[in-house]
Design a protein around this motif. Structure first.
Motif, PDB file in Angstrom:
ATOM      1  N   MET A 117     -10.974  20.084   0.095  1.00 16.57           N
ATOM      2  CA  MET A 117     -12.541  20.194   0.422  1.00 16.57           C
ATOM      3  C   MET A 117     -13.529  20.432  -0.570  1.00 16.57           C
ATOM      4  O   MET A 117     -14.996  20.325  -0.775  1.00 16.57           O
ATOM      5  CB  MET A 117     -12.797  21.484   1.682  1.00 16.57           C
ATOM      6  CG  MET A 117     -12.574  21.477   2.834  1.00 16.57           C
ATOM      7  SD  MET A 117     -12.603  19.710   3.719  1.00 16.57           S
ATOM      8  CE  MET A 117     -15.029  20.340   4.136  1.00 16.57           C
ATOM      9  N   GLN A 118     -12.579  20.266  -2.036  1.00 17.09           N
ATOM     10  CA  GLN A 118     -13.155  20.291  -3.213  1.00 17.09           C
ATOM     11  C   GLN A 118     -13.306  19.348  -3.969  1.00 17.09           C
ATOM     12  O   GLN A 118     -13.570  19.292  -4.984  1.00 17.09           O
ATOM     13  CB  GLN A 118     -13.138  21.802  -4.286  1.00 17.09           C
ATOM     14  CG  GLN A 118     -13.471  23.079  -3.272  1.00 17.09           C
ATOM     15  CD  GLN A 118     -13.606  24.670  -4.440  1.00 17.09           C
ATOM     16  OE1 GLN A 118     -14.692  24.459  -5.565  1.00 17.09           O
ATOM     17  NE2 GLN A 118     -12.238  24.411  -3.568  1.00 17.09           N
ATOM     18  N   LEU A 119     -12.751  18.113  -2.950  1.00 15.69           N
ATOM     19  CA  LEU A 119     -11.795  16.410  -3.627  1.00 15.69           C
ATOM     20  C   LEU A 119     -12.933  15.990  -4.956  1.00 15.69           C
ATOM     21  O   LEU A 119     -14.466  15.866  -4.224  1.00 15.69           O
ATOM     22  CB  LEU A 119     -11.516  15.856  -2.978  1.00 15.69           C
ATOM     23  CG  LEU A 119     -11.059  14.874  -3.111  1.00 15.69           C
ATOM     24  CD1 LEU A 119      -9.926  15.264  -3.603  1.00 15.69           C
ATOM     25  CD2 LEU A 119     -10.356  13.894  -1.782  1.00 15.69           C
ATOM     26  N   ALA A 153     -23.534  25.484   2.034  1.00 19.09           N
ATOM     27  CA  ALA A 153     -22.766  25.159   3.107  1.00 19.09           C
ATOM     28  C   ALA A 153     -21.232  24.566   2.505  1.00 19.09           C
ATOM     29  O   ALA A 153     -20.471  24.943   4.081  1.00 19.09           O
ATOM     30  CB  ALA A 153     -23.836  24.031   2.942  1.00 19.09           C
ATOM     31  N   LEU A 154     -20.865  24.411   1.929  1.00 20.56           N
ATOM     32  CA  LEU A 154     -19.593  24.011   1.878  1.00 20.56           C
ATOM     33  C   LEU A 154     -19.082  25.157   1.807  1.00 20.56           C
ATOM     34  O   LEU A 154     -17.466  25.177   2.341  1.00 20.56           O
ATOM     35  CB  LEU A 154     -18.571  22.971   0.447  1.00 20.56           C
ATOM     36  CG  LEU A 154     -17.749  22.834   0.182  1.00 20.56           C
ATOM     37  CD1 LEU A 154     -17.728  22.037   1.161  1.00 20.56           C
ATOM     38  CD2 LEU A 154     -17.584  21.598  -1.427  1.00 20.56           C
ATOM     39  N   PHE A 155     -18.973  26.101   1.072  1.00 27.42           N
ATOM     40  CA  PHE A 155     -18.317  27.446   1.595  1.00 27.42           C
ATOM     41  C   PHE A 155     -18.100  27.863   2.363  1.00 27.42           C
ATOM     42  O   PHE A 155     -17.128  28.039   3.088  1.00 27.42           O
ATOM     43  CB  PHE A 155     -18.872  28.323   0.117  1.00 27.42           C
ATOM     44  CG  PHE A 155     -18.219  29.802   0.580  1.00 27.42           C
ATOM     45  CD1 PHE A 155     -17.440  30.195  -0.479  1.00 27.42           C
ATOM     46  CD2 PHE A 155     -19.207  31.041   1.034  1.00 27.42           C
ATOM     47  CE1 PHE A 155     -16.490  31.278   0.147  1.00 27.42           C
ATOM     48  CE2 PHE A 155     -18.480  32.320   0.935  1.00 27.42           C
ATOM     49  CZ  PHE A 155     -16.888  32.304   0.682  1.00 27.42           C
ATOM     50  N   GLY A 212     -14.331  28.340   7.182  1.00 26.53           N
ATOM     51  CA  GLY A 212     -14.427  28.309   8.840  1.00 26.53           C
ATOM     52  C   GLY A 212     -13.162  27.634   8.850  1.00 26.53           C
ATOM     53  O   GLY A 212     -11.941  27.491   9.807  1.00 26.53           O
ATOM     54  N   LEU A 213     -12.894  25.963   8.558  1.00 17.67           N
ATOM     55  CA  LEU A 213     -11.512  25.997   8.021  1.00 17.67           C
ATOM     56  C   LEU A 213     -10.333  26.501   7.980  1.00 17.67           C
ATOM     57  O   LEU A 213      -8.777  26.398   8.112  1.00 17.67           O
ATOM     58  CB  LEU A 213     -11.640  24.576   7.417  1.00 17.67           C
ATOM     59  CG  LEU A 213     -12.619  23.055   8.195  1.00 17.67           C
ATOM     60  CD1 LEU A 213     -12.113  22.501   6.876  1.00 17.67           C
ATOM     61  CD2 LEU A 213     -11.269  23.235   9.051  1.00 17.67           C
ATOM     62  N   SER A 214     -10.576  27.255   6.615  1.00 19.08           N
ATOM     63  CA  SER A 214      -9.638  29.044   6.699  1.00 19.08           C
ATOM     64  C   SER A 214      -9.127  29.044   7.502  1.00 19.08           C
ATOM     65  O   SER A 214      -7.860  29.433   7.933  1.00 19.08           O
ATOM     66  CB  SER A 214      -9.634  29.142   5.411  1.00 19.08           C
ATOM     67  OG  SER A 214     -10.573  28.393   4.215  1.00 19.08           O
ATOM     68  N   PHE A 215      -9.912  30.036   8.358  1.00 16.30           N
ATOM     69  CA  PHE A 215     -10.269  30.718   9.358  1.00 16.30           C
ATOM     70  C   PHE A 215      -9.116  30.275  10.758  1.00 16.30           C
ATOM     71  O   PHE A 215      -8.478  30.989  11.265  1.00 16.30           O
ATOM     72  CB  PHE A 215     -11.125  31.705   9.749  1.00 16.30           C
ATOM     73  CG  PHE A 215     -11.324  32.536  11.498  1.00 16.30           C
ATOM     74  CD1 PHE A 215     -11.033  33.506  10.782  1.00 16.30           C
ATOM     75  CD2 PHE A 215     -11.485  32.042  12.442  1.00 16.30           C
ATOM     76  CE1 PHE A 215     -11.148  34.546  11.952  1.00 16.30           C
ATOM     77  CE2 PHE A 215     -11.443  32.438  13.454  1.00 16.30           C
ATOM     78  CZ  PHE A 215     -10.896  34.349  12.806  1.00 16.30           C
ATOM     79  N   ALA A 216      -9.556  28.974  11.000  1.00 16.78           N
ATOM     80  CA  ALA A 216      -8.794  28.121  12.115  1.00 16.78           C
ATOM     81  C   ALA A 216      -7.517  28.242  10.924  1.00 16.78           C
ATOM     82  O   ALA A 216      -6.428  27.910  12.345  1.00 16.78           O
ATOM     83  CB  ALA A 216      -9.641  26.614  11.882  1.00 16.78           C
ATOM     84  N   ASN A 217      -7.261  27.974   9.874  1.00  8.29           N
ATOM     85  CA  ASN A 217      -5.294  27.588  10.309  1.00  8.29           C
ATOM     86  C   ASN A 217      -5.384  28.673  10.288  1.00  8.29           C
ATOM     87  O   ASN A 217      -3.979  28.923  11.067  1.00  8.29           O
ATOM     88  CB  ASN A 217      -5.704  27.317   8.568  1.00  8.29           C
ATOM     89  CG  ASN A 217      -4.327  26.791   7.981  1.00  8.29           C
ATOM     90  OD1 ASN A 217      -3.296  26.542   8.293  1.00  8.29           O
ATOM     91  ND2 ASN A 217      -4.659  27.457   6.566  1.00  8.29           N
TER      92      ASN A 217
END
Lengths: 277, 360
Positions: B288-290, B334-336, B341-346
């Motif tokens: 996500m930080q690419l 916003a990125l954070f 959110g994605l980490s939580f979904a994971n």
């Protein structure tokens, strides 16, 4: 462990593994090949797949366009300072967390672990402002000071020290009159050399390859580290792939050689740190 | 870990700080005053070492907290503050102007922001998933008893990880060259000499491919580089994880007549879940930080019609090229939030099951 008896299956597996290894190695090989060719042979179809004779000409154009060795020195200095300071502060803090029982220890350690979850991008703009305010723009310390007591390093060190340093040894040292810092220096440091090696390599490689941080705080060509220097070359003479690839090869070569020598230790150390968490 | 012994433990022992070694008979000539001094010195020595021992850990761990306060906590707080301001960074801090949530409101209507977020998520999927899809079976094969050169193979897969993204992206930029790149050379060989021409017609791939110049090919080009760079790292991680699975499980399964696939499906995959969760979390946070790869491959611009513009790259350009520091700060928040959110979904998808299994 499970065994596949039939030899055709083995052949297929070895071909597959070998092909993956070749795919991984090819870009490095191609880099060295292009580094030894000049424009006229690089831009020829099909592209060269074997070494040419233009390496020294490429080298002269490289050092003629860039303060290449100055940039290489910046990279080396920054990476060495990062490694030395990280090893010192992280092992000291790891010692503190592993071997002492003090009020608030678990809360502090939990906080430290939580900071590892925060993405680096979040503070990138204030980071630039602080560095500018401190007057550290264009100085290597702008790159190594902020991370010299990294949470990851402390975590790695704490795990290792807790398992490798017996508490009785520390008491023996105290009876012999060592100060607490003396214990660290004369008892702990010699015992944690393997972990120091791992953390040192990770830190050195990370700093040697640091691009975004350098892009933000290093503004002058004389202050550039190698990734920035190569990037500036891409803008300046975008068609001179020979010189560019030679510079790339020279910046990659030291790490490749170090890796060939110590790959097993590096890999073991890295994964041990990761899995204990 | 063993905690430090109770405080009484060492107070009785002699210290080398004291003048007169305790336990030795007092010298005949000693006067009251001298004895007093000796006692005080010894007490002082004991107190000093006790004090030292209490203070030492705080001193030892303090550098992290001091540095984090300056270079971690303060920047995070300041970027939050900054995100509610309009500021172009040139005029000094005095020119900051409070604008409330305007930066965030702007982001929500900014097509480039949505595009960069879309690009980043697409790249997360097309460059993140293959890493694991390749790495898990590869680690399984390497870990099986029949591969002799395990260390050699895993080291060679791991090699890209230690080299700089800039150097590697430069190399890939030459590989992706349209007329003279190695990839197109290989593809055209496949098309003309390996009898795979029909496949190219089927996919609709027109040779030569302008990998970095045409929008539809930029993301695949970035993704191939990212996969190449990281699959070995994941393989090594999974390999280490596999070595913690007891051999007896496999042996018992073989006795029960389980084949290789069944062992993989019913032993390896479930027991590997905690590590899959860990490795995926790292992939999410990293991808996500690419930044480096798209920056180099698209020459700092994001490429044709912003096809390679990631959030990190857009953030960098907004803040450091166009000097809209407030908008850039809002973007980092916003990125954070998206990363959280994605980490939580994971965690919900993989982590929870993995952790339960480990606990039980």
């Amino acid at each position: 462990m499970q065994r596949l008896a039939s030899w055709p299956a083995k052949v297929v597996i070895y071909i597959l593994l070998g092909a993956m290894a070749a795919l991984t190695a090819f870009p490095f090989y191609w880099m060295f090949v292009l580094a030894s060719h000049d424009r006229s042979t690089i831009f020829r179809a099909p592209p060269p797949m074997w070494f040419g004779d233009a390496a020294s000409a490429n080298y002269h154009r490289l050092v003629g366009t860039l303060p290449f060795w100055r940039n290489a020195w910046n990279s080396l200095y920054t990476a060495l300072m990062a490694t030395a300071t990280t090893l010192f502060f992280c092992s000291l803090a790891g010692f503190g967390f592993a071997m002492y029982d003090f009020k608030g220890r678990d809360a502090l350690f939990g906080f430290l672990l939580a900071t590892m979850m925060v993405p680096g991008l979040l503070g990138i703009i204030p980071y630039y402002l602080i560095i500018k305010w401190l007057g550290w723009l264009n100085f290597p310390r702008a790159l190594y000071v902020p991370g010299m007591a990294s949470a990851f390093g402390i975590f790695l060190m704490r795990q290792y020290i807790a398992s490798a340093v017996p508490a009785d040894l520390l008491d023996a040292g105290r009876i012999d009159g060592l100060s607490e810092f003396g214990l660290y220096r004369t008892v702990v440091v010699p015992l944690i050399k393997p972990a120091m090696g791992t953390l040192g390599i990770i830190t050195f490689v990370g700093q040697w390859n640091n691009f975004m941080g350098a892009l933000i705080v290093l503004k002058e060509r004389e202050a550039y580290t190698l990734p920035l220097a190569l990037r500036s070359l891409q803008g300046l003479i975008s068609t001179d792939w020979g010189a560019l690839m030679l510079g790339t090869a020279l910046s990659v070569l030291p790490l490749l050689m170090a890796f060939v020598v110590g790959s097993r230790r590096i890999i073991e150390g890295l994964t041990a740190g990761a899995l204990k968490g | 870990m063993k905690a430090v012994q109770g405080p009484g433990h060492k107070l009785d022992g002699p210290t080398s700080h004291g003048a007169g070694p305790a336990g030795h008979p007092a010298p005949a000539l000693s006067t009251r005053a001298a004895a007093d001094t000796a006692l005080r010195t010894r007490r002082w020595g004991v107190n000093r070492s006790r004090w030292q021992r209490r203070a030492a850990p705080y001193i030892f761990v303090s550098p992290f907290f001091i540095l984090f306060a300056i270079f971690g906590l303060y920047p995070i707080a300041f970027s939050l503050y900054l995100s509610f301001h309009n500021w172009n960074a040139v005029g000094g801090l005095g020119t900051m102007e409070w604008v409330g949530i305007e930066n965030y409101a702007f982001l929500l209507t900014d097509p480039w922001f949505w595009k960069s977020l879309w690009n980043t998520v697409v790249l997360l999927v097309v460059s993140g998933l293959p890493q694991h899809v390749i790495a898990i079976p590869l680690a399984f094969i390497l870990n099986s008893g029949l591969v002799r050169l395990r260390n050699l193979f895993s080291s060679s897969y791991f090699m890209p990880y230690i080299t700089s993204t800039v150097a590697v992206s430069m190399i890939f930029a030459t590989i992706y060259g349209t007329q003279y790149g190695a990839l197109n050379a290989a593809l055209s060989w496949l098309q003309q000499h390996a009898g795979l021409g029909w496949l190219f017609d089927l996919v609709g791939l027109e040779m030569p491919v302008n990998w970095l110049g045409r929008a539809p090919y930029i993301k695949p080009a970035i993704a191939m580089l990212v996969v190449w760079r990281w699959f070995g790292w994941n393989t090594v991680l999974y390999l280490a994880g596999l070595q913690t699975i007891p051999r007896e499980l496999y042996e018992a399964a073989m006795v029960d007549g389980a084949g290789v696939y069944q062992q993989f499906r019913w032993i390896t995959l479930p027991l590997l879940k905690p590590i899959v969760f860990f490795a995926m979390t790292l992939t999410i946070i990293g991808n996500m930080q690419l930044f480096d790869e798209p920056y180099i491959l698209t020459n700092g611009t994001g490429g044709t019609s912003e096809a390679g513009l990631t959030v990190a790259l857009y953030l960098y350009r907004t803040g450091f090229e166009w000097l809209y520091m407030g908008s850039a700060a809002a973007m980092s928040w916003a990125l954070f939030l998206v990363i959280v959110g994605l980490s939580f979904a994971n965690f919900r998808l993989i982590g929870r099951a993995g952790l339960e299994r480990r606990g039980g």
